[in-house]
Scaffold this active site. Structure first.
Site, PDB file in Angstrom:
ATOM      1  N   GLY A  15       0.794  -1.236   0.000  1.00  0.00           N
ATOM      2  CA  GLY A  15       0.000   0.000   0.000  1.00  0.00           C
ATOM      3  C   GLY A  15       0.818   1.274   0.000  1.00  0.00           C
ATOM      4  O   GLY A  15       0.355   2.315   0.468  1.00  0.00           O
ATOM      5  N   MET A  74      -4.275  -7.443  -6.593  1.00  0.00           N
ATOM      6  CA  MET A  74      -3.780  -8.599  -7.341  1.00  0.00           C
ATOM      7  C   MET A  74      -4.901  -9.500  -7.880  1.00  0.00           C
ATOM      8  O   MET A  74      -4.843 -10.720  -7.749  1.00  0.00           O
ATOM      9  CB  MET A  74      -2.826  -9.414  -6.461  1.00  0.00           C
ATOM     10  CG  MET A  74      -1.621  -8.637  -5.974  1.00  0.00           C
ATOM     11  SD  MET A  74      -0.719  -7.802  -7.295  1.00  0.00           S
ATOM     12  CE  MET A  74       0.171  -9.199  -7.966  1.00  0.00           C
ATOM     13  N   ARG A  75      -5.901  -8.879  -8.443  1.00  0.00           N
ATOM     14  CA  ARG A  75      -7.026  -9.633  -8.957  1.00  0.00           C
ATOM     15  C   ARG A  75      -7.518  -9.006 -10.254  1.00  0.00           C
ATOM     16  O   ARG A  75      -7.510  -7.775 -10.379  1.00  0.00           O
ATOM     17  CB  ARG A  75      -8.176  -9.531  -7.944  1.00  0.00           C
ATOM     18  CG  ARG A  75      -8.698 -10.828  -7.488  1.00  0.00           C
ATOM     19  CD  ARG A  75      -9.456 -10.669  -6.201  1.00  0.00           C
ATOM     20  NE  ARG A  75      -8.766 -11.391  -5.167  1.00  0.00           N
ATOM     21  CZ  ARG A  75      -8.826 -12.698  -5.038  1.00  0.00           C
ATOM     22  NH1 ARG A  75      -9.581 -13.405  -5.836  1.00  0.00           N
ATOM     23  NH2 ARG A  75      -8.153 -13.308  -4.090  1.00  0.00           N
ATOM     24  N   ASN A 114      -5.457   2.124 -13.002  1.00  0.00           N
ATOM     25  CA  ASN A 114      -4.460   1.174 -12.504  1.00  0.00           C
ATOM     26  C   ASN A 114      -3.080   1.783 -12.721  1.00  0.00           C
ATOM     27  O   ASN A 114      -2.890   2.625 -13.595  1.00  0.00           O
ATOM     28  CB  ASN A 114      -4.565  -0.159 -13.267  1.00  0.00           C
ATOM     29  CG  ASN A 114      -3.603  -1.199 -12.719  1.00  0.00           C
ATOM     30  OD1 ASN A 114      -3.457  -1.354 -11.503  1.00  0.00           O
ATOM     31  ND2 ASN A 114      -2.915  -1.909 -13.602  1.00  0.00           N
ATOM     32  N   HIS A 168       0.940   0.658 -13.398  1.00  0.00           N
ATOM     33  CA  HIS A 168       1.777  -0.481 -13.777  1.00  0.00           C
ATOM     34  C   HIS A 168       3.243  -0.044 -13.770  1.00  0.00           C
ATOM     35  O   HIS A 168       3.580   1.000 -14.338  1.00  0.00           O
ATOM     36  CB  HIS A 168       1.376  -0.993 -15.166  1.00  0.00           C
ATOM     37  CG  HIS A 168       2.140  -2.204 -15.555  1.00  0.00           C
ATOM     38  ND1 HIS A 168       1.917  -3.436 -14.978  1.00  0.00           N
ATOM     39  CD2 HIS A 168       3.181  -2.371 -16.403  1.00  0.00           C
ATOM     40  CE1 HIS A 168       2.767  -4.314 -15.486  1.00  0.00           C
ATOM     41  NE2 HIS A 168       3.549  -3.697 -16.351  1.00  0.00           N
TER      42      HIS A 168
HETATM   43  C1  GRF Z   1       3.237  -1.132  -7.565  1.00  0.00           C
HETATM   44  O1  GRF Z   1       4.537  -1.326  -8.043  1.00  0.00           O
HETATM   45  C2  GRF Z   1       2.274  -1.014  -8.712  1.00  0.00           C
HETATM   46  O2  GRF Z   1       2.832  -0.478  -9.875  1.00  0.00           O
HETATM   47  C3  GRF Z   1       1.853  -2.445  -8.944  1.00  0.00           C
HETATM   48  O3  GRF Z   1       1.820  -3.013  -7.672  1.00  0.00           O
HETATM   49  C4  GRF Z   1       2.723  -2.337  -6.803  1.00  0.00           C
HETATM   50  C5  GRF Z   1       1.955  -1.965  -5.583  1.00  0.00           C
HETATM   51  O4  GRF Z   1       2.777  -1.452  -4.576  1.00  0.00           O
HETATM   52  N1  GRF Z   1       0.596  -2.485  -9.652  1.00  0.00           N
HETATM   53  P1  GRF Z   1       2.154  -0.827  -3.266  1.00  0.00           P
HETATM   54  O5  GRF Z   1       1.270  -1.912  -2.613  1.00  0.00           O
HETATM   55  O6  GRF Z   1       1.361   0.378  -3.632  1.00  0.00           O
HETATM   56  O7  GRF Z   1       3.321  -0.509  -2.392  1.00  0.00           O
END
Ligand code: GRF
Length: 200
Positions: free
Chosen positions: A12, A90-91, A107, A109
């Site tokens: 997070g 993660m879904r 989102n 990435h």
């Molecule tokens: C980030 O690197 C984001 O780009 C990817 O998942 C990671 C999440 O990190 N989708 P966090 O939980 O916000 O620290």
């Protein structure tokens, strides 16, 4: 003010960046809800610390993705959510869900899409040996890491970089451009022309 919900499964740090920018008064949105599918997600702790309503919804309690998402939608409707921000969620959301919130889900990435899609964007770019990678914020459509791109920022990979140093650089950029993209959305500054976005 727009009501936003953040979906997170893990650490997070992006959620934290958003919370901090809101607290500094630089992003005028109402962070109404944090939803996690993982009860141990540190994102939930961050939300609680910031006094943001947070909910753990256990996917195992539902017979199907549809039922799980119905539960999520119940909360989103309750809070009149205008924008969903995926931050390490993660879904894969169903076609139905994505249609319901069309162009209202962002989102982030950790690579320059359409390169290095999937869960290991940073590592895949590093191991591939590209000299430039980066961060992409995009709208979510029904294909993974595919929807219209809102913002991108490049990150150079130098010869002294390690995977760890690259991860740090990428996260730093993420924490800067995600709040920026949310701000653009909240101000109605993102227009879509087919799959191209135009920022006003
Ligand atoms: C980030 O690197 C984001 O780009 C990817 O998942 C990671 C999440 O990190 N989708 P966090 O939980 O916000 O620290």
């Amino acid at each position: 003010m727009k009501n936003i919900a953040v979906f997170a499964s893990g650490n997070g740090s992006n959620l934290q960046a958003i919370i901090d920018v809101i607290k500094r008064g630089k992003l005028k949105v109402n962070l109404a809800l944090v939803i996690s599918d993982n009860k141990d997600a540190f994102a939930l702790v961050r939300a609680q610390k910031a006094g943001v309503k947070s909910i753990f919804i256990n996917p195992k309690n539902f017979v199907s993705k549809e039922e799980f998402e119905k539960e999520i939608i119940k909360y989103l409707k309750q809070e009149k959510i205008d924008l969903i921000v995926l931050a390490g969620f993660m879904r894969i959301l169903s076609k139905h869900f994505v249609r319901l919130y069309k162009n209202k889900i962002l989102n982030i990435h950790p690579a320059l899409l359409p390169s290095f899609k999937g869960s290991y964007g940073i590592k895949d770019a590093f191991n591939y040996g590209v000299k430039i990678t980066g961060v992409t914020v995009h709208f979510v459509d029904s294909k993974m890491d595919h929807g219209p791109i809102v913002l991108q920022e490049a990150v150079k990979i130098n010869k002294t970089d390690t995977l760890k140093s690259l991860e740090e650089k990428i996260h730093e950029i993420e924490h800067k451009i995600y709040p920026k993209a949310i701000k653009l959305f909240s101000l109605g500054k993102i227009r879509l022309k087919a799959r191209r976005t135009v920022i006003f």
